[in-house]
Design a protein around this motif. Structure first.
Motif, PDB file in Angstrom:
ATOM      1  N   MET A   1       0.844  -1.195   0.000  1.00 12.35           N
ATOM      2  CA  MET A   1       0.000   0.000   0.000  1.00 12.35           C
ATOM      3  C   MET A   1       0.883   1.249   0.000  1.00 12.35           C
ATOM      4  SD  MET A   1      -3.020  -1.141   2.668  1.00 12.35           S
ATOM      5  CE  MET A   1      -4.171   0.127   2.102  1.00 12.35           C
ATOM      6  N   ASN A   2       0.316   2.343  -0.503  1.00 15.16           N
ATOM      7  CA  ASN A   2       1.078   3.579  -0.664  1.00 15.16           C
ATOM      8  C   ASN A   2       0.459   4.705   0.146  1.00 15.16           C
ATOM      9  OD1 ASN A   2       2.832   2.468  -2.655  1.00 15.16           O
ATOM     10  ND2 ASN A   2       1.170   2.672  -4.159  1.00 15.16           N
ATOM     11  N   VAL A   3       1.309   5.507   0.752  1.00 14.12           N
ATOM     12  CA  VAL A   3       0.853   6.675   1.483  1.00 14.12           C
ATOM     13  C   VAL A   3       1.595   7.902   0.971  1.00 14.12           C
ATOM     14  CG1 VAL A   3       2.535   6.326   3.356  1.00 14.12           C
ATOM     15  CG2 VAL A   3       0.493   7.722   3.755  1.00 14.12           C
ATOM     16  N   ALA A   4       0.881   9.011   0.867  1.00 17.29           N
ATOM     17  CA  ALA A   4       1.503  10.298   0.565  1.00 17.29           C
ATOM     18  C   ALA A   4       1.642  11.053   1.875  1.00 17.29           C
ATOM     19  CB  ALA A   4       0.651  11.086  -0.415  1.00 17.29           C
ATOM     20  N   LEU A   5       2.867  11.482   2.190  1.00 20.77           N
ATOM     21  CA  LEU A   5       3.147  12.231   3.416  1.00 20.77           C
ATOM     22  C   LEU A   5       3.336  13.692   3.043  1.00 20.77           C
ATOM     23  CD1 LEU A   5       5.752   9.772   5.007  1.00 20.77           C
ATOM     24  CD2 LEU A   5       3.285   9.878   5.461  1.00 20.77           C
ATOM     25  N   LEU A   6       2.379  14.539   3.416  1.00 27.31           N
ATOM     26  CA  LEU A   6       2.421  15.950   3.061  1.00 27.31           C
ATOM     27  C   LEU A   6       2.838  16.782   4.258  1.00 27.31           C
ATOM     28  CD1 LEU A   6       0.449  14.662   0.895  1.00 27.31           C
ATOM     29  CD2 LEU A   6      -0.553  16.935   0.696  1.00 27.31           C
ATOM     30  N   GLY A   7       3.889  17.591   4.066  1.00 26.32           N
ATOM     31  CA  GLY A   7       4.369  18.456   5.129  1.00 26.32           C
ATOM     32  C   GLY A   7       4.890  19.762   4.579  1.00 26.32           C
ATOM     33  N   GLN A   8       5.137  20.704   5.481  1.00 31.99           N
ATOM     34  CA  GLN A   8       5.597  22.034   5.082  1.00 31.99           C
ATOM     35  C   GLN A   8       6.942  21.951   4.357  1.00 31.99           C
ATOM     36  OE1 GLN A   8       3.488  24.360   5.592  1.00 31.99           O
ATOM     37  NE2 GLN A   8       4.557  26.247   5.072  1.00 31.99           N
ATOM     38  N   TRP A   9       7.898  21.280   4.981  1.00 32.43           N
ATOM     39  CA  TRP A   9       9.151  20.967   4.309  1.00 32.43           C
ATOM     40  C   TRP A   9       9.776  19.764   5.008  1.00 32.43           C
ATOM     41  CZ3 TRP A   9       8.739  25.589   7.128  1.00 32.43           C
ATOM     42  CH2 TRP A   9       9.534  25.687   8.264  1.00 32.43           C
ATOM     43  N   ARG A  10      10.626  19.073   4.289  1.00 31.35           N
ATOM     44  CA  ARG A  10      11.148  17.793   4.741  1.00 31.35           C
ATOM     45  C   ARG A  10      11.908  17.885   6.061  1.00 31.35           C
ATOM     46  NH1 ARG A  10      12.910  13.016   1.679  1.00 31.35           N
ATOM     47  NH2 ARG A  10      12.046  14.077  -0.131  1.00 31.35           N
ATOM     48  N   ASP A  11      12.675  18.952   6.262  1.00 31.07           N
ATOM     49  CA  ASP A  11      13.508  19.059   7.455  1.00 31.07           C
ATOM     50  C   ASP A  11      12.800  19.672   8.651  1.00 31.07           C
ATOM     51  OD1 ASP A  11      15.659  17.888   6.206  1.00 31.07           O
ATOM     52  OD2 ASP A  11      16.533  19.786   5.550  1.00 31.07           O
ATOM     53  N   ALA A  53      -5.071  10.754  -5.756  1.00 36.40           N
ATOM     54  CA  ALA A  53      -6.033   9.656  -5.916  1.00 36.40           C
ATOM     55  C   ALA A  53      -5.353   8.298  -6.045  1.00 36.40           C
ATOM     56  CB  ALA A  53      -6.929   9.923  -7.118  1.00 36.40           C
ATOM     57  N   LYS A  54      -4.110   8.290  -6.464  1.00 35.46           N
ATOM     58  CA  LYS A  54      -3.408   7.017  -6.651  1.00 35.46           C
ATOM     59  C   LYS A  54      -2.889   6.434  -5.340  1.00 35.46           C
ATOM     60  CE  LYS A  54       0.949   9.381  -7.748  1.00 35.46           C
ATOM     61  NZ  LYS A  54       1.959   9.666  -8.789  1.00 35.46           N
ATOM     62  N   PHE A  55      -3.007   7.180  -4.251  1.00 33.50           N
ATOM     63  CA  PHE A  55      -2.490   6.705  -2.961  1.00 33.50           C
ATOM     64  C   PHE A  55      -3.611   6.079  -2.138  1.00 33.50           C
ATOM     65  CE2 PHE A  55       0.477  10.046  -4.204  1.00 33.50           C
ATOM     66  CZ  PHE A  55       1.699   9.406  -4.013  1.00 33.50           C
ATOM     67  N   ASP A  56      -3.256   5.060  -1.373  1.00 29.39           N
ATOM     68  CA  ASP A  56      -4.229   4.427  -0.481  1.00 29.39           C
ATOM     69  C   ASP A  56      -4.548   5.307   0.719  1.00 29.39           C
ATOM     70  OD1 ASP A  56      -4.390   1.684  -1.757  1.00 29.39           O
ATOM     71  OD2 ASP A  56      -2.221   1.840  -1.393  1.00 29.39           O
ATOM     72  N   SER A  57      -3.600   6.149   1.103  1.00 28.63           N
ATOM     73  CA  SER A  57      -3.779   6.998   2.269  1.00 28.63           C
ATOM     74  C   SER A  57      -2.995   8.288   2.075  1.00 28.63           C
ATOM     75  CB  SER A  57      -3.299   6.269   3.537  1.00 28.63           C
ATOM     76  OG  SER A  57      -3.511   7.047   4.692  1.00 28.63           O
ATOM     77  N   VAL A  58      -3.513   9.365   2.661  1.00 27.68           N
ATOM     78  CA  VAL A  58      -2.841  10.669   2.613  1.00 27.68           C
ATOM     79  C   VAL A  58      -2.699  11.175   4.040  1.00 27.68           C
ATOM     80  CG1 VAL A  58      -3.001  13.071   1.870  1.00 27.68           C
ATOM     81  CG2 VAL A  58      -3.687  11.235   0.309  1.00 27.68           C
ATOM     82  N   PHE A  59      -1.476  11.519   4.414  1.00 30.45           N
ATOM     83  CA  PHE A  59      -1.144  11.982   5.762  1.00 30.45           C
ATOM     84  C   PHE A  59      -0.736  13.453   5.657  1.00 30.45           C
ATOM     85  CE2 PHE A  59       1.980  12.960   9.003  1.00 30.45           C
ATOM     86  CZ  PHE A  59       1.580  12.277  10.147  1.00 30.45           C
ATOM     87  N   ILE A  60      -1.448  14.324   6.362  1.00 30.55           N
ATOM     88  CA  ILE A  60      -1.128  15.755   6.356  1.00 30.55           C
ATOM     89  C   ILE A  60      -0.658  16.151   7.745  1.00 30.55           C
ATOM     90  CG2 ILE A  60      -2.060  18.085   6.185  1.00 30.55           C
ATOM     91  CD1 ILE A  60      -3.793  17.261   3.958  1.00 30.55           C
ATOM     92  N   GLN A  61       0.534  16.716   7.808  1.00 26.28           N
ATOM     93  CA  GLN A  61       1.102  17.116   9.097  1.00 26.28           C
ATOM     94  C   GLN A  61       0.887  18.610   9.326  1.00 26.28           C
ATOM     95  OE1 GLN A  61       3.854  18.669  10.991  1.00 26.28           O
ATOM     96  NE2 GLN A  61       2.835  17.573  12.638  1.00 26.28           N
ATOM     97  N   GLN A  62      -0.031  18.915  10.213  1.00 31.26           N
ATOM     98  CA  GLN A  62      -0.179  20.249  10.777  1.00 31.26           C
ATOM     99  C   GLN A  62      -0.358  21.363   9.740  1.00 31.26           C
ATOM    100  OE1 GLN A  62       0.837  20.483  14.678  1.00 31.26           O
ATOM    101  NE2 GLN A  62       2.454  21.950  14.388  1.00 31.26           N
ATOM    102  N   THR A  77      -8.872  12.048  -2.353  1.00 32.27           N
ATOM    103  CA  THR A  77      -8.259  11.288  -1.261  1.00 32.27           C
ATOM    104  C   THR A  77      -9.173  10.143  -0.833  1.00 32.27           C
ATOM    105  OG1 THR A  77      -7.151  13.287  -0.466  1.00 32.27           O
ATOM    106  CG2 THR A  77      -7.321  11.462   1.071  1.00 32.27           C
ATOM    107  N   ARG A  78      -8.597   8.956  -0.694  1.00 31.54           N
ATOM    108  CA  ARG A  78      -9.358   7.796  -0.221  1.00 31.54           C
ATOM    109  C   ARG A  78      -9.448   7.766   1.305  1.00 31.54           C
ATOM    110  NH1 ARG A  78      -6.492   2.844  -3.578  1.00 31.54           N
ATOM    111  NH2 ARG A  78      -6.118   3.987  -5.523  1.00 31.54           N
ATOM    112  N   HIS A  79      -8.294   7.983   1.941  1.00 25.92           N
ATOM    113  CA  HIS A  79      -8.225   7.926   3.399  1.00 25.92           C
ATOM    114  C   HIS A  79      -7.328   9.064   3.856  1.00 25.92           C
ATOM    115  CE1 HIS A  79      -8.227   6.064   7.405  1.00 25.92           C
ATOM    116  NE2 HIS A  79      -6.944   6.329   7.459  1.00 25.92           N
ATOM    117  N   LEU A  80      -7.902  10.022   4.596  1.00 23.46           N
ATOM    118  CA  LEU A  80      -7.173  11.221   5.004  1.00 23.46           C
ATOM    119  C   LEU A  80      -6.864  11.182   6.488  1.00 23.46           C
ATOM    120  CD1 LEU A  80      -6.049  14.046   4.370  1.00 23.46           C
ATOM    121  CD2 LEU A  80      -8.353  14.960   4.797  1.00 23.46           C
TER     122      LEU A  80
END
Length: 339
Positions: A1-11, A53-62, A77-80
């Protein structure tokens, strides 16, 4: 399964501690992740959302999204999963903010699950949704040096100038102004080391004759620079915004075996048993007493440092919480961590 991890910046520390440090555990059980840094431009973000849409889950940090952005994201988004480790529904001085609260409410109601970093945030979130879970900020101990022989040298080799350390950001360094006058009472006994991106919001003149060193923060050097601390501090005012703090500074100090002195605000009161696993200080007198005890006794510094490390290793290690995090991000799967 695939998740997209969305954040302000990587560091950004919160993104690393709340998401990226779980990547090895995620990959071990056969999942994949794509890290997406929010575009600074609206149309760039909308293009990013269109690819979710291609991801099983989307994770949004803050991130508090504009209603139009949130609607566009949600339709793709399938699962937010919405992760919160600060009281972002309020201004930084703790006062109410109707726009922030409105967006926070919408994010909570749109998410399939909200992950909260402490009980205070969970209570704020529960007003808007029952779909929440508490997962504290954790430490990946494999990145931290071993405690072996550290305290033997501390006890047997007196250090004429102890280092009081702090790590943080431009936004939080102003909190140091309340404790600097107390530190100034110990000239010739201590020095101060400050790790941050910027110190423009704190008044270094308050340290008077106590020497200080500024080290510019980077993810590559943050741990190595902090290993030289003899004690770590985390002063905070007690208000609605700071009660959402999840104790990341304290956890970092404790993971290094460094005795932590913290304001009794937010997650700090759950992390620290005063005098045993750290110190809690609200008033100038309490800060002074904590400094006096730790400066006077290398043995106490060692005992408190080791006890604090045990709290992290037994209760706040990333390996301990990885199964809960994975099950939150991929709720239809049974996840486990490597032994």
């Amino acid at each position: 399964m695939n998740v997209a991890l969305l954040g302000q910046w990587r560091d950004r520390p919160s993104f690393r501690f709340r998401a990226l440090q779980y990547l090895p555990y995620l990959e071990t059980v056969g999942h994949a992740a794509t890290i997406i840094e929010f575009s600074p431009h609206l149309w760039g973000r909308l293009r990013q959302y269109s690819q979710l849409a291609k991801f099983d889950s989307v994770f949004i940090q803050q991130r508090l999204l504009h209603p139009f952005e949130l609607a566009w994201l949600k339709r793709n988004t399938r699962h937010l999963v919405f992760d919160v480790d600060d009281a972002i529904m309020r201004k930084s001085d703790g006062s109410p903010d109707s726009r922030r609260m409105s967006r926070f409410r919408a994010m909570c109601r749109s998410a399939n699950l909200v992950i909260c970093g402490n009980q205070f945030l969970a209570d704020e979130t529960r007003v808007h949704t029952s779909k929440l879970e508490i997962i504290p900020t954790t430490i990946e101990l494999n990145r931290y040096p071993s405690l072996s022989s550290k305290y033997e040298s501390l006890v047997n080799i007196p250090n004429p100038l102890l280092t009081i350390g702090w790590t943080g950001s431009r936004a939080t360094c102003r909190y140091l102004n309340e404790v600097f006058p107390v530190i100034a009472e110990f000239p010739g006994q201590v020095q101060v080391k400050l790790i941050a991106d910027d110190l423009s919001n704190c008044d270094l003149k308050l340290l008077q004759d106590v020497p200080y060193e500024f080290i510019r923060w980077s993810p590559e050097t943050e741990i190595a620079a902090a290993t030289t601390f003899d004690m770590g501090i985390m002063p905070l005012p007690d208000q609605e915004f700071t009660r959402g703090k999840c104790g990341c500074k304290a956890l970092q100090y404790m993971a290094l075996g460094i005795p932590a002195i913290c304001s009794p605000v937010g997650m700090n009161v759950d992390l620290i048993e005063p005098g045993k696993t750290g110190f809690l200080a609200r008033t100038a007198g309490e800060w002074r007493e904590a400094f006096q005890q730790l400066i006077a006794s290398p043995k106490l510094r060692a005992q408190v440092g080791i006890a604090g490390y045990r709290v992290v290793s037994e209760q706040f290690a990333a390996s301990t919480w990885a199964p809960a995090w994975l099950n939150a991000v991929f709720p239809t799967t049974q996840s486990s961590t490597p032994s």
